[in-house]
Design an enzyme around this catalytic site. Structure first.
Site, PDB file in Angstrom:
ATOM      1  N   ILE A  12       3.865 -30.908   9.384  1.00  0.00           N
ATOM      2  CA  ILE A  12       2.940 -30.922   8.514  1.00  0.00           C
ATOM      3  C   ILE A  12       1.828 -31.619   9.248  1.00  0.00           C
ATOM      4  O   ILE A  12       1.680 -31.983  10.427  1.00  0.00           O
ATOM      5  CB  ILE A  12       3.624 -32.387   8.132  1.00  0.00           C
ATOM      6  CG1 ILE A  12       4.994 -31.836   7.878  1.00  0.00           C
ATOM      7  CG2 ILE A  12       2.814 -32.231   6.808  1.00  0.00           C
ATOM      8  CD1 ILE A  12       5.648 -32.964   6.372  1.00  0.00           C
ATOM      9  N   HIS A  13       0.535 -30.700   8.898  1.00  0.00           N
ATOM     10  CA  HIS A  13      -0.586 -30.692   9.862  1.00  0.00           C
ATOM     11  C   HIS A  13      -1.390 -29.812   8.824  1.00  0.00           C
ATOM     12  O   HIS A  13      -0.994 -29.822   7.638  1.00  0.00           O
ATOM     13  CB  HIS A  13      -1.140 -30.400  10.857  1.00  0.00           C
ATOM     14  CG  HIS A  13      -0.225 -28.715  10.962  1.00  0.00           C
ATOM     15  ND1 HIS A  13      -1.281 -27.757  11.025  1.00  0.00           N
ATOM     16  CD2 HIS A  13       0.509 -27.753  10.906  1.00  0.00           C
ATOM     17  CE1 HIS A  13      -1.008 -26.857  11.564  1.00  0.00           C
ATOM     18  NE2 HIS A  13      -0.086 -26.416  10.935  1.00  0.00           N
ATOM     19  N   GLY A  14      -2.481 -30.565   9.045  1.00  0.00           N
ATOM     20  CA  GLY A  14      -3.956 -29.771   8.226  1.00  0.00           C
ATOM     21  C   GLY A  14      -3.360 -29.174   7.644  1.00  0.00           C
ATOM     22  O   GLY A  14      -3.792 -28.843   6.276  1.00  0.00           O
ATOM     23  N   ALA A  17      -0.255 -29.553   5.055  1.00  0.00           N
ATOM     24  CA  ALA A  17      -0.894 -30.508   3.888  1.00  0.00           C
ATOM     25  C   ALA A  17      -1.910 -30.448   3.155  1.00  0.00           C
ATOM     26  O   ALA A  17      -1.682 -30.547   1.778  1.00  0.00           O
ATOM     27  CB  ALA A  17      -1.090 -31.845   4.980  1.00  0.00           C
TER      28      ALA A  17
END
Lengths: 164, 137
Positions: A12-14, A17
């Site tokens: 999960i990252h920019g 998300a």
């Protein structure tokens, strides 16, 4: 049901998300990763990255497969994440209800113990065993593609694998 | 989609755009002005941007409240009620505005700004883990 199984070594990252959870409209995010399932610090960073209002479940790959096959989850739109192709292959071989597999970002943080990785796409650098797993994945009866962010066109993995 | 201009001292503006491109791939409506990196008069660029916007809704992000870039922008947008100006710009606020789908009003913009503040991040493992059942329910 898994709306999208994404292979992303950042989990999960920019991009995931902010953009993908909105695009896919998935209330549930499942991180299927053995290291994350047993490491509290990794869990903390994943929780920080989870958008408000989304449910997050962090499980080992095997436990995640149990969750995906739980009849209770049939009607729930889930976004599943693994950080390597091998884990995604294991899930795809053991779970029926997957709409698509997005092999998005792989290899930037990979260990080079198997030798220099093979460049498959701009954000895909695979070790020989990961490349084998990708070839297996592409044989399954599920659409397998690469799409880093929704505004990029989907690129078929079959095309990327030509001559590899 | 709403029009966005980012104007900064140096390459912050184009740098924010570069980050947004990686994160979202949605930067077609973003214009940038990197001021003072050469002898170029960027005030003409601001003028031109404001002219081209006409009556469309737009938002201009500047780096520093009271800084010269912010001052030049304020002078050019005076009288244009369709253009908002935000200073102290950071990546989260531009991202929030970019991804937001509501009509941009003053009160909604203030709400987005409230959610985009810098924050101290502390290490605090919590154990509010979900069971399979509560996740699936």
């Amino acid at each position: 049901m898994i709306v999208q199984l994404r292979v992303d070594d950042r989990l999960i990252h920019g991009q995931v998300a902010l953009v993908w959870t909105k695009e896919l409209d998935t209330p549930g995010i499942v991180v299927a990763n053995d290291n994350a399932a047993s490491n509290e610090m990794v869990q903390m960073t994943l929780k920080m990255a989870t958008p408000t209002g989304k449910k997050l479940l962090i499980r080992s790959v095997d436990d995640a497969i149990t969750v995906f096959n739980n009849p209770k989850g049939k009607g729930m739109r889930m976004f599943a994440l693994t950080n390597c192709v091998k884990d995604a292959l294991k899930i795809a071989q053991n779970v029926e209800d997957i709409e698509g597999i997005n092999v998005a970002n792989v290899g930037r943080f990979a260990d080079k113990s198997e030798g220099e990785p093979i460049q498959v796409g701009s954000t895909l650098m695979l070790s020989p065993s990961e490349l084998d797993a990708l070839k297996e994945l592409d044989k399954l009866d599920v659409p397998v593609f690469q799409q880093v962010v929704p505004s990029n066109a989907k690129v078929s993995i079959t095309n990327l694998l030509k001559n590899k | 989609m709403k029009k966005i201009l980012i104007a900064s001292h140096g390459h912050l503006a184009s740098g924010i755009k570069s980050s947004l491109q990686i994160l979202t791939g949605m930067t077609d409506e973003i214009t940038t002005i990197d001021a003072y990196v050469d002898e170029h008069d960027y005030v003409a660029d601001i003028k031109q941007y404001v002219e081209e916007i006409g009556n469309d809704p737009a938002i201009i992000f500047t780096d520093l409240f009271g800084g010269s870039v912010n001052q030049k922008v304020m002078l050019e947008v005076a009288g244009h009620d369709n253009i908002f100006v935000v200073s102290g710009t950071n990546l989260p606020i531009v991202l929030s505005v970019l991804l937001d789908e509501q009509e941009l009003t003053k009160s909604h913009l203030e709400e987005l700004i409230g959610m985009s503040q810098v924050q101290l991040v502390e290490v605090e493992p919590n154990d509010d883990d979900l069971s399979d059942d509560s996740f699936l329910s």
